[in-house]
Design an enzyme around this catalytic site. Structure first.
Site, mmCIF file in Angstrom:
data_model
loop_
_atom_site.group_PDB
_atom_site.id
_atom_site.type_symbol
_atom_site.label_atom_id
_atom_site.label_comp_id
_atom_site.label_asym_id
_atom_site.label_seq_id
_atom_site.Cartn_x
_atom_site.Cartn_y
_atom_site.Cartn_z
ATOM 1 N N LYS A 1 0.784 -1.241 0.000
ATOM 2 C CA LYS A 1 0.000 0.000 0.000
ATOM 3 C C LYS A 1 0.816 1.292 0.000
ATOM 4 C CE LYS A 1 -3.356 -0.688 -0.723
ATOM 5 N NZ LYS A 1 -3.644 -1.207 -2.100
ATOM 6 N N THR A 2 2.064 1.208 -0.388
ATOM 7 C CA THR A 2 2.884 2.419 -0.394
ATOM 8 C C THR A 2 3.118 2.954 -1.805
ATOM 9 O OG1 THR A 2 4.860 1.028 -0.431
ATOM 10 C CG2 THR A 2 4.108 1.809 1.733
ATOM 11 N N GLY A 3 2.556 2.268 -2.802
ATOM 12 C CA GLY A 3 2.771 2.692 -4.190
ATOM 13 C C GLY A 3 3.632 1.693 -4.957
ATOM 14 N N SER B 1 -5.085 2.777 4.254
ATOM 15 C CA SER B 1 -5.186 2.314 2.872
ATOM 16 C C SER B 1 -5.304 0.789 2.842
ATOM 17 C CB SER B 1 -3.954 2.775 2.088
ATOM 18 O OG SER B 1 -3.876 2.151 0.837
ATOM 19 N N LYS C 1 -6.081 0.847 -7.541
ATOM 20 C CA LYS C 1 -4.906 1.631 -7.126
ATOM 21 C C LYS C 1 -5.256 3.100 -7.228
ATOM 22 C CE LYS C 1 -2.776 -2.161 -6.651
ATOM 23 N NZ LYS C 1 -2.404 -2.688 -5.329
ATOM 24 N N GLY C 2 -5.304 3.772 -6.080
ATOM 25 C CA GLY C 2 -5.789 5.140 -6.032
ATOM 26 C C GLY C 2 -7.286 5.100 -5.835
ATOM 27 N N TYR D 1 -12.069 6.916 -1.177
ATOM 28 C CA TYR D 1 -12.703 6.633 0.119
ATOM 29 C C TYR D 1 -12.625 7.869 0.997
ATOM 30 C CZ TYR D 1 -7.755 5.182 0.777
ATOM 31 O OH TYR D 1 -6.387 5.108 0.767
#
Ligand code: A3P
Length: 325
Positions: A56-58, A154, A275-276, A279
């Site tokens: 979840k950090t990219g 996330s 992804k992205g 929410y």
């Protein structure tokens, strides 16, 4: 001298050396005797660097950006593992070296073509650094860090989207504040949500096997807001040539709210919906709780970054450490 049929001999052996019942794969090319009895006889099909996460950090964005580079190749896709191989952490490790190597393409020149794989759960896997180092002692490691509080949130959203019953039944606040009297499934979810964010602890484990020069830390907020610069620095760290000009291959997409790949013409190719995600922002109470929860870990991270020679502390780390009293 002890002699017995093979099975008994093996039992005796593992009684004497119980630590060897759990295998640790080394590189057959490091030892001529191993190379002689090995059918493959090539070690080119191993990654030169690993993107270790955390989740979840990219990591998917970084994986996509790296794959755009003409001299970088990721592992081949597999219906068995989807995108991530997850070799060094789970049960896949016991499938052995041949299984792992078959994920990598055969490249013409392993000196100019960089192979890599990304498995985001490597970061906090207890036995991963030891296993990775036994096989890939000279590999480079790339990790991405964002606010551990935001990462946890996330991850919670991600887990709900995947239909996890426990995550769907409890609010974020309930998950992160679960305690020893809470049901086991809730405590387990809390641990999986919060543990990867204890960054310093996990990094220290990696650094007990790899030297600091092998580790590259990316600020995930930078990756999101200025991927061109992040990719420039990363290429220099990897010593990869020619330098790929990401400024002509990445563009901010206002609809996606993220940088995406520029395709032929005026189109952009963004990561998928998962992804992205959209929410609601985290509630203030949960954020305050997590600031306090991660205080000692974040303080240790500041010290660790200084020790590693990073001159600036990421803004998110300063923010997470502010107003925690
Ligand atoms: P959210 O969906 O919670 O916003 P990972 O790939 O490691 O699972 O990380 C997913 C996160 O990557 C997303 O979390 C998003 O914030 C972040 N991200 C960073 N750069 C991105 C990009 N260019 N496109 C999409 N997501 C990106």
């Amino acid at each position: 001298v002890f002699s017995a049929p093979p099975l008994q001999l093996a039992e005796k052996y593992f009684q004497m050396f119980p630590e060897e019942t759990d295998p640790v794969w080394g590189n057959p090319c490091d030892d001529n005797r191993h190379l002689k009895i090995w059918t493959r006889k090539s070690c080119d099909q191993l990654p030169r660097f690993l993107v270790i996460g955390p989740q979840k950090t990219g990591t998917t964005a970084l994986y996509a950006f790296l794959s755009m580079h003409p001299n970088i190749s990721s592992n081949l896709p597999s219906p068995e593992t989807f995108e991530e191989i997850q070799f060094f952490n789970g049960r896949n490790y016991y499938k052995g070296l041949e299984w792992y190597m078959n994920f990598f393409p055969i490249v013409n020149s392993s000196s100019t073509q960089f192979l890599f794989e990304k498995s985001a759960t490597y970061f906090d896997g207890e036995s991963v650094p030891k296993r990775a180092h036994a096989l890939l002692p000279s590999a480079k490691l790339i990790t991405i860090l964002i606010s551990p509080a935001k990462r946890a949130y996330s991850w919670y959203q991600h887990t709900r989207s995947h239909g996890d019953i426990v995550a769907l039944n409890y609010t974020f606040q309930e998950v992160i504040t679960a305690n020893d009297t809470s049901p086991k499934n809730l405590r387990d979810l809390r641990n999986r949500c919060l543990n990867p964010g204890k960054y310093a602890q996990h990094l220290e484990r990696w650094l007990s096997f790899y030297v600091p020069q092998q580790l590259h830390i990316i600020d995930g907020d930078q990756l999101r807001s200025n991927p061109v610069q992040v990719m420039d620095h990363l290429q220099k760290f990897l010593k990869i040539t020619p330098l790929f000009d990401y400024s002509t291959h990445l563009r901010y997409d206002p609809k996606k709210r993220f940088y995406c790949q520029i395709l032929n013409g005026n189109h952009t190719k963004c990561l998928g919906k998962s992804k992205g995600r959209f929410y609601n922002a985290m509630d203030e109470k949960s954020y305050k709780f997590l600031q306090r929860y991660y205080l000692s870990h974040n303080t240790a991270l500041v010290k660790l970054l200084k020790r590693l020679g990073y001159r600036t502390v990421p803004q998110w780390l300063k923010d997470d450490l502010s107003d925690t009293l």
